[in-house]
Motif scaffolding. Sequence first.
Motif, PDB file in Angstrom:
ATOM      1  N   LYS A 272      10.073  -9.200  72.153  1.00 22.85           N
ATOM      2  CA  LYS A 272       9.538  -7.914  71.679  1.00 22.85           C
ATOM      3  C   LYS A 272       9.010  -7.059  72.824  1.00 22.85           C
ATOM      4  O   LYS A 272       8.745  -5.883  72.649  1.00 22.85           O
TER       5      LYS A 272
ATOM      6  N   MET B 217      19.165  -9.154  65.078  1.00 23.17           N
ATOM      7  CA  MET B 217      18.036  -8.948  65.988  1.00 23.17           C
ATOM      8  C   MET B 217      18.471  -8.340  67.325  1.00 23.17           C
ATOM      9  O   MET B 217      17.688  -7.701  68.010  1.00 23.17           O
ATOM     10  N   ASP B 218      19.704  -8.612  67.703  1.00 24.49           N
ATOM     11  CA  ASP B 218      20.171  -8.163  69.021  1.00 24.49           C
ATOM     12  C   ASP B 218      20.211  -6.645  69.129  1.00 24.49           C
ATOM     13  O   ASP B 218      20.028  -6.077  70.207  1.00 24.49           O
TER      14      ASP B 218
ATOM     15  N   LYS C 156      19.045 -16.996  61.781  1.00 26.33           N
ATOM     16  CA  LYS C 156      19.829 -15.925  62.388  1.00 26.33           C
ATOM     17  C   LYS C 156      20.743 -15.280  61.352  1.00 26.33           C
ATOM     18  O   LYS C 156      21.404 -15.961  60.575  1.00 26.33           O
TER      19      LYS C 156
ATOM     20  N   LYS D  67      15.675  -8.384  56.041  1.00 27.58           N
ATOM     21  CA  LYS D  67      14.768  -8.666  57.158  1.00 27.58           C
ATOM     22  C   LYS D  67      13.874  -9.871  56.880  1.00 27.58           C
ATOM     23  O   LYS D  67      13.244 -10.407  57.790  1.00 27.58           O
TER      24      LYS D  67
END
Lengths: 416, 99, 972
Positions: free
Chosen positions: A17, C502-503, C490, C485
């Motif tokens: 993050k 997420m990437d 993954k 979400k």
Amino acid sequence: MRYNVFSLIKNTLSGHKNWEPAWRQPEPKKEYDIVIAGGGGHGLATAYYLAKEHGLRNIAVLEKGWLGSGNIGRNTTIIRSNYMLPGNNPFYEWSMKLWENLEQDFNFNAMVSQRGVLNLCHTDAQRDAFARRGNAMRIDGVDAELLDREAVREMYPFFDYDNARFPIKGGLLQRRGGTVRHDAVAWGFARGADSRGVDIIQHCEVKGINVENGKVAGVDTNKGFIKCKKLGLATAGNSSETAKMAGMRLPMESHVLQAFVSEGLKPYIDGVVTFGAGHFYVSQSDKGGLVFGGDIDGYNSYARRGNLPMVEHVIEAGVAMIPSLARVRVLRSWGGIMDMSMDGSPIIDKTHIQGLYLNAGWCYGGFKATPASGWCFAYTIARDEPHKLNAAYRLDRFRTGHMIDEKGQGATPNLH
Amino acid sequence: MLIPCPHCGTRPVEEFTFLGDAAPTRPTTNDPSSMEAWYEYVYLRNNPRGTIDEYAHHSGGCRAWLVVQRNTETHEVYGAVTARAFASRKEAVAKGEQA
Amino acid sequence: MTSYRLDKGGLIDRESALRFTFDGALHIGRAGDTLASALMANGVRLMGRSFKYHRPRGVITAGAAEPNALVELREGGRKEANTRATMIELYDGLVAKSQNNWPSLNFDVGAINSLASSMFVAGFYYKTFMWPKSFWEKIYEPIIRRAAGLGTASKLPDPDKYEKSYAHCDVLVIGSGPTGLMAALAAARQGKRVILADEGARLGGSLLNEQEEIGGQSGFDWSQGIIAELASLPDVTLMPRTTIMGWFDGNIFGAVERVSDHLRVPDPYEPRQRYWKIHARRAVLAAGSEERPVAFGGNDIPGVMQASAMRTYANRYAVAAGRSVVVFGGNDSIYRTARDLRFHGIHVEAIVDSRKDAKADPGGVHVIRGAMVADAVGGKAVKSVHLTNGMHINCEAVAMSGGFSPIVNLACHRGKKPMWDANLLAFLPPDNGEAFTVAGSAAGKMLLSECLADGAAKGAAGGRAIEAPRCRDEAFAISPLWWVKEARAKAFIDYQNDATAMDLPLAAREGYSDVELAKRYTTTGMATDQGKLGNINAIAILAEATGRTMDEVGTTTFRPFYTPVSFGAFAGPFTGHHFQPVRKTPLHDWAEEQGAVFVETGLWMRSSWFPREAEDWLASASREVLTTRGSVGICDVSTLGKIDVQGKDAGQFLDKLYCNTFSTLAVSKARYGLMLREDGIVYDDGTTSRLAEDHYVMTTTTANAAKVMAQMEFAHQALFPDLDVTYVSVTEQWAQMAVAGPKSRATLQKLMDELVMTDETVPYMAALEVTIMHGIPARLFRLSFSGEHAYELAVPADYGSMAARAVMQAGEEFGICPYGVEALSIMRIEKGHVAGGELNGTTTAGDLGMGKMVSTKKDFIGRMMAQRPGLVDPNRQQVVGIRPVDPSHRIRAGAHLLKKDDTPSLANDQGYVTGVAWSPMLNMWVGLALFANGRARHGEVVQVWDGLRGHLVLGEICDPVHFDKENKRLHA
């Protein structure tokens, strides 16, 4: 933030993050000391070296698309310094030396991989020409080896040696040649330039060049007028159109060069190999795709896409060289627009307009030149005179008859 | 890409060999003062993004040199005339300008 | 293993039994199966491993977009890596292996990467592996390369054949589903020439996969009726198994027909594949749409698949994806999925509809509205799902539907971008005008009735229309559903490349927010499916992460090829010996009789030397030189370009082409000519003869024959159109032989019908038309490349071998021998004649020592630019001779020349050796070189530097003419 294994672990633990942006997304200032038109490899490298080598900071790179959307993002990733003419050889060898230290220099893994570049020859005359070239390299301390047929066979036993229309007789090998992850070069230079204060402004197109009293005053863009003292043009593919904004006509035509990638394969071909009896060269990326290309389509084009005849022409040569390729599949083709110059060599020079500098005419050899081109162009802009490495790349060499014509094709751009 | 050859009809691009912009005109004098004009003729190109008149040799067909009008950005082909016809048209225009 | 084959239904032949192996295990499938459906029927769900994490994967589609179930098909030279199991038609004896795993698909050590996957996020490569510097190439990169890639390609030659073909039609229809069939029918009924192409094994498109009702019949029955009608029409060509892979300029479509890929080996005389270039007056794209996956955790576990694929497996292949299924999505099509599955007796645990207010009728299935699947759970097969509302449902398979993306690829191949439709939640194709329209679901039509009507309309294109049949429509409504979400595991966007949801926000955070940068940084869309499944989801996630609309983010560029194309298809038959045509001279047969060794020279095969007994090339060539210089030799020079030039202005035209003058040449004489390019550099050389006032015959070098011809045509048509001249290449019409040596005249005399050969009748540079051997027309030139008293004799091609045999016979008493290009080259270097090594495209007339030939009295091509300072600089490299100071030393072509005491460097470089020969006359190696200011430096001793081959000898710069400087032999 330095990139290294520790920063990677640290950021993994915080769920990725906290990575900082690799570059800012600044709005243009009203004025810069230096504006570079073109946020491709050469433009970004120029900004990087202006900042790093010449301590200049008030610099903007204007890119009409996204960062690296020009030929830095659509080439076949090959680096080599196997040139034979005095105007070329030291320049490309300097580029090779910069490649060899680039990643540590800009702290970005561009996957520089010196896997060897092998040019195949199929006739005695070709071998003699390679001997001339190899000696021109060796005489200046550049590595080169002349291989016979058996040495080539040992490296690549699955090529066609026995059923070929043009049997392989040997090859010229530069072991220090190889490949680089092309996009990463743009990103590494961009990040390095940005961290030194350079503004990289994407989606900012130069629409006009403002010249007052024979001197550059600024550029009109879709984001407004930007004043500058010096303007460097690094807009390969589109150089003629950019130069027109300053009232110049250039010795070049724009042509489309197609390139291709296959589906990903387990290690198949180790180095870069060029066929000598047709237009085909190939290497394999770290990801596994065979990256290959051949000749330009031949007609003037700004379209970044080509047509089937050249696809067939290239792939026929590929299968002629490597029969087992027939069963491999081509995944994607794309096109880049080349500044095809009148002697096959580039231009890095001042112009008749004070403060206006030109970096153009790379034909399809621009990628390997990226670091040295940026380095020399930065020098030329900062010092207002060419470095001796780019002294031969003059704009007026055609007027004076000092062409640098490696292929001996003359003023026919689509033959270079 | 397809090229409408005035002799052979519409033919595929692989039958043609291209030789760049047909706009430059070969100077008619060898006077030393014409060096700059020669230099421009041999080396400088408008290289337009858009419409171009481009020499194309129908090397895989009737072997006529044509001038193909195309768009370099879209590859749209507008038409083709023989280089001979193009040359006389250029000549007529030049004469018209003189007069 | 238990069978997942349904008891009834499907378009398979249940009577058939096709044996096949996957990773060595024997299975039985049915005709009509794909490898994927057959494996599923046999209970095999794990079919592949992913690229980066080596995650277990099964089929996710039932078609061309499959990213997971890729296998190595066939063996030996026929092995194909990365072949989509969903597109492989099953045949008896099929052999397939899984790929990208070690030691086995089931237990893959590479899966260890999953453990570190939290570190292996997008772009991690770029941030590490830099220290120590040498480790990248020695350690890191080799490991990465071995781990990367997918399948293993064969390195054996492919035994199969390929063909190329052209096709022309009025209307090309791409896709044979309901839209395509209507489009083809509408065009066909207008009498148009129609090609209907479909990538599938049989025509019918989605009507093969779905339960539809059209015109009171099943959709399948209706389609078969239409196909039968189309097949009966003479101007309709049906092309199943044919993928249109690209759209190109001029409305040319590239296509690949898989002629034999459904067979174990191709039938005799049939190719494996046929490559087509189809020129269509207009085309209709009816490619349908692709269902989007949903990004939830574990959305890649075998058993999770597109809802439409699950329907297809049940309806068409009679295979259950699992015994119990959860159907998940955000649009009405999920209800149809549940209905079809239930129809086939597959238990549907629940419909999970992300829309709270969904109105569709669940038809008795338990429906959970307003919730989503957060995670699928399982290792090598799905076991259950967790929902966002906390529910947990056990199941064997998950059918997912995020929505539908029109397959617009082909419509975007020429540069236009698709446009986002916020109601349909789809990128719609751009407007490409009348020549290429898009119809049906490829154009965003979501109802069957709309597709039929749109197909009919676009097929008719304003001409006579046909009426679309009545049909049953499935209701359709959709809400956005991209990324759940709440997922803990993954959630994959690009399955094959292991790019996760997420990437993309990570890429955006790091500055790679432009869609093209995000693609390159995360590798989303760069796998073998080119983003067919994942790209739109990626765009949506990127849009949300950066606060942009879908349109603002936009798509990456759609480029050829729609699906990957084999190299073999593009290469066709032009490989191996057939890569380029072979040109043989008219004297080829004669040379073969004489035992010639041939060498490739461009497309020509030239006789290189004529060995006797155990001679090697050097011994043979040396003997040929000694015989020629000592008596007489004959050499085939037919490959020289020969151009016949006629007309009132022929001489004037040649004056424009050559830097020297030909209009003043006397009839019956030849002259050496030098041709420049317009930039002043030498282009070509050769002798041109004047046979009559208005008739010349030119010769060019072998290498430049075609280029010179094109240049002449250009010069005449574009530059000097007023000249009254015509010309034609006669290279292949005339056989030409050089007859050289002191006995050449005595030899040739015997062939002459009337001519008595003397220095007066045939003086040096004579060019005569004669007859030989009782009336054969011939041309006799007294020319010499060898430096000997010599002739060239030209006869019509068909008389070539006969004339050469006659020359041999005539010269027998003098010991005549044939000589090849090796001997020719030795003699030309002995005589200092320039050839390809010196005419290298960068030399001027002055460099070659021919500056005096350049006329200053006339206009010619290259005149003005040749005067530029750089071209007249005295320090330019000029042609010189070079010979070793010690005659026992060898010099080699390509060696560079340095002053005697200089150290090697480019700055010190003085030139290089352009060609060498062992001179049997001088008993030493001699050569020609280009050497700075060379003519002024004869006698200078230099280093002949050949570091490349580890040779360094001293050489002496000398006159290029090594032998017979006074040219006595020429006139002897």
